[in-house]
Design a protein around this motif. Structure first.
Motif, PDB file in Angstrom:
ATOM      1  N   GLU A   1       0.479  10.337  -3.084  1.00 22.76           N
ATOM      2  CA  GLU A   1      -0.470   9.594  -2.258  1.00 22.76           C
ATOM      3  C   GLU A   1      -0.969   8.344  -2.979  1.00 22.76           C
ATOM      4  O   GLU A   1      -1.835   7.630  -2.464  1.00 22.76           O
ATOM      5  CB  GLU A   1      -1.671  10.496  -1.917  1.00 22.76           C
ATOM      6  N   HIS A   2      -0.438   8.083  -4.140  1.00 26.96           N
ATOM      7  CA  HIS A   2      -0.933   6.979  -4.952  1.00 26.96           C
ATOM      8  C   HIS A   2      -0.227   5.667  -4.607  1.00 26.96           C
ATOM      9  O   HIS A   2       0.895   5.670  -4.092  1.00 26.96           O
ATOM     10  CB  HIS A   2      -0.755   7.302  -6.432  1.00 26.96           C
ATOM     11  N   VAL A   3      -0.897   4.575  -4.909  1.00 28.84           N
ATOM     12  CA  VAL A   3      -0.364   3.251  -4.628  1.00 28.84           C
ATOM     13  C   VAL A   3       0.208   2.657  -5.912  1.00 28.84           C
ATOM     14  O   VAL A   3      -0.445   2.647  -6.951  1.00 28.84           O
ATOM     15  CB  VAL A   3      -1.470   2.324  -4.071  1.00 28.84           C
TER      16      VAL A   3
ATOM     17  N   ALA B   1       0.820  -1.211   0.000  1.00 27.56           N
ATOM     18  CA  ALA B   1       0.000   0.000   0.000  1.00 27.56           C
ATOM     19  C   ALA B   1       0.848   1.252   0.000  1.00 27.56           C
ATOM     20  O   ALA B   1       0.406   2.319  -0.443  1.00 27.56           O
ATOM     21  CB  ALA B   1      -0.923  -0.017   1.213  1.00 27.56           C
ATOM     22  N   PHE B   2       2.059   1.127   0.554  1.00 29.73           N
ATOM     23  CA  PHE B   2       2.904   2.299   0.641  1.00 29.73           C
ATOM     24  C   PHE B   2       4.119   2.197  -0.281  1.00 29.73           C
ATOM     25  O   PHE B   2       5.142   2.815  -0.043  1.00 29.73           O
ATOM     26  CB  PHE B   2       3.362   2.504   2.096  1.00 29.73           C
ATOM     27  N   ALA B   3       3.992   1.394  -1.333  1.00 24.20           N
ATOM     28  CA  ALA B   3       5.108   1.207  -2.258  1.00 24.20           C
ATOM     29  C   ALA B   3       5.485   2.533  -2.914  1.00 24.20           C
ATOM     30  O   ALA B   3       4.629   3.287  -3.340  1.00 24.20           O
ATOM     31  CB  ALA B   3       4.731   0.185  -3.317  1.00 24.20           C
TER      32      ALA B   3
ATOM     33  N   GLY C   1      -2.391  15.423 -16.642  1.00 19.51           N
ATOM     34  CA  GLY C   1      -2.454  14.673 -15.387  1.00 19.51           C
ATOM     35  C   GLY C   1      -1.315  14.985 -14.435  1.00 19.51           C
ATOM     36  O   GLY C   1      -1.406  14.714 -13.237  1.00 19.51           O
ATOM     37  N   GLY C   2      -0.237  15.551 -14.964  1.00 24.81           N
ATOM     38  CA  GLY C   2       0.921  15.827 -14.118  1.00 24.81           C
ATOM     39  C   GLY C   2       0.888  17.168 -13.419  1.00 24.81           C
ATOM     40  O   GLY C   2       1.840  17.514 -12.703  1.00 24.81           O
ATOM     41  N   THR C   3      -0.183  17.926 -13.558  1.00 25.11           N
ATOM     42  CA  THR C   3      -0.231  19.286 -13.016  1.00 25.11           C
ATOM     43  C   THR C   3       0.108  19.374 -11.523  1.00 25.11           C
ATOM     44  O   THR C   3       0.901  20.235 -11.129  1.00 25.11           O
ATOM     45  CB  THR C   3      -1.614  19.923 -13.286  1.00 25.11           C
ATOM     46  N   PRO C   4      -0.433  18.511 -10.650  1.00 22.81           N
ATOM     47  CA  PRO C   4      -0.097  18.635  -9.224  1.00 22.81           C
ATOM     48  C   PRO C   4       1.395  18.511  -8.943  1.00 22.81           C
ATOM     49  O   PRO C   4       1.917  19.167  -8.034  1.00 22.81           O
ATOM     50  CB  PRO C   4      -0.881  17.480  -8.569  1.00 22.81           C
ATOM     51  N   PHE C   5       2.079  17.701  -9.735  1.00 20.63           N
ATOM     52  CA  PHE C   5       3.506  17.493  -9.514  1.00 20.63           C
ATOM     53  C   PHE C   5       4.325  18.645 -10.109  1.00 20.63           C
ATOM     54  O   PHE C   5       5.333  19.063  -9.534  1.00 20.63           O
ATOM     55  CB  PHE C   5       3.925  16.147 -10.096  1.00 20.63           C
ATOM     56  N   PHE C   6       3.891  19.147 -11.255  1.00 17.41           N
ATOM     57  CA  PHE C   6       4.551  20.327 -11.814  1.00 17.41           C
ATOM     58  C   PHE C   6       4.404  21.517 -10.869  1.00 17.41           C
ATOM     59  O   PHE C   6       5.327  22.331 -10.741  1.00 17.41           O
ATOM     60  CB  PHE C   6       3.967  20.667 -13.184  1.00 17.41           C
TER      61      PHE C   6
END
Length: 301
Positions: free
Chosen positions: A59-61, A17-19, A158-163
């Motif tokens: 926060e993704h698995v 779950a925390f990989a 889809g990458g906006t939060p990381f950018f």
């Protein structure tokens, strides 16, 4: 015995779950630095590897097979003091293509403004709200850039939060003494990389990243002509960005990663499609014109 088995399954599930997100290969090259402590550089490489691969960035698995594949090559050219170094960092992101064993290079970028302090056995700590450590700031910046580009290839923007996280690092580093973070220092540095990516005027670039990969490459295993046609159309988005501002950093990055692949894709295309694509490529990436000539020289289908 049954309780032990259940406990083991629970523990393994917790690990899964925390990989973490990355399968990141790290190399620290130090051949140009004479007379230094070689063990220190091995420790530095191990510490950077652990920083990239064992930190939770989202926060993704992720399952193991879903982990993002990237490479970091740090070349240290000069030892400024006992714990300060200067050189370059090269970051490469690859992505599997659906239905095939092929991996496409999404990002291949070299940053010559690499300067850091490193003390052996001192933990690498990253603080999102400060610029205390240039090494971890650079590593975290490129971690979020890699995440952003990878996510952009699977969903539109889809990458906006990381950018946006990468942009925050740039904003927090405006008072840093090290180069690479400020607009006036260069037209091709971390500041302009994230500015170009998030600038709405150049949004067709990110549109291309999605259509090229998800609707183009991922389709080619089953429908090669359809996938190739979509990639050809996506290059028009790059052309649109080029006509807005020819000297954009992200355009150079795109062709650094994609020029050879584009030649391979369209060398197997139909004459009309090849000619249309080559016309676009010669306009937007003239420095690789001799390379693109191979497309039209290929045999007609």
């Amino acid at each position: 015995m049954k309780k032990v088995f259940v406990l083991i399954i629970a523990l393994l599930s917790g690990v899964a779950a925390f990989a973490q997100e990355f399968r990141c290969n790290v190399t620290v090259s130090h051949q140009k630095i004479q007379g230094a402590n070689r063990q220190m550089f091995r420790t530095m490489q191990a510490d950077i590897y652990e920083f990239m691969n064992n930190r939770k960035w989202t926060e993704h698995v992720y399952t193991y097979d879903e982990k993002i594949r990237c490479n970091i090559l740090i070349r240290l050219d000069e030892q400024i003091s006992s714990d300060e170094f200067r050189g370059s960092i090269q970051v490469q992101l690859t992505r599997p293509v659906f239905g095939s064993s092929y991996e496409t290079t999404v990002l291949n970028i070299k940053d010559n403004d690499f300067r850091c302090k490193y003390v052996e056995f001192q933990p690498l700590e990253f603080n999102e709200t400060s610029n205390r450590d240039n090494l971890t700031n650079i590593l975290a910046f490129y971690a979020y850039i890699v995440l952003g580009f990878d996510y952009d290839t699977f969903s539109p923007e889809g990458g906006t939060p990381f950018f946006e996280k990468a942009q925050s690092i740039v904003n927090n580093s405006q008072n840093a003494s090290e180069k690479g973070w400020k607009a006036f220092e260069s037209e091709r540095n971390r500041y302009w990389l994230i500015e170009n990516v998030l600038n709405k005027s150049y949004s067709d670039f990110r549109k291309c990243m999605y259509s090229y990969h998800r609707q183009g490459l991922d389709v080619m295993a089953q429908k090669p002509e359809e996938g190739r046609s979509t990639i050809a159309t996506s290059l028009r988005d790059i052309q649109s960005v080029f006509r807005r501002r020819p000297s954009l950093y992200i355009l150079q990055m795109f062709f650094d990663a994609k020029s050879d692949e584009i030649v391979n894709i369209f060398s197997k295309s139909f004459p009309d499609e090849r000619n249309r694509v080559v016309a676009i490529l010669n306009e937007v990436d003239p420095s690789n014109g001799s390379k693109y000539k191979k497309i039209t020289e290929s045999e007609d289908l």
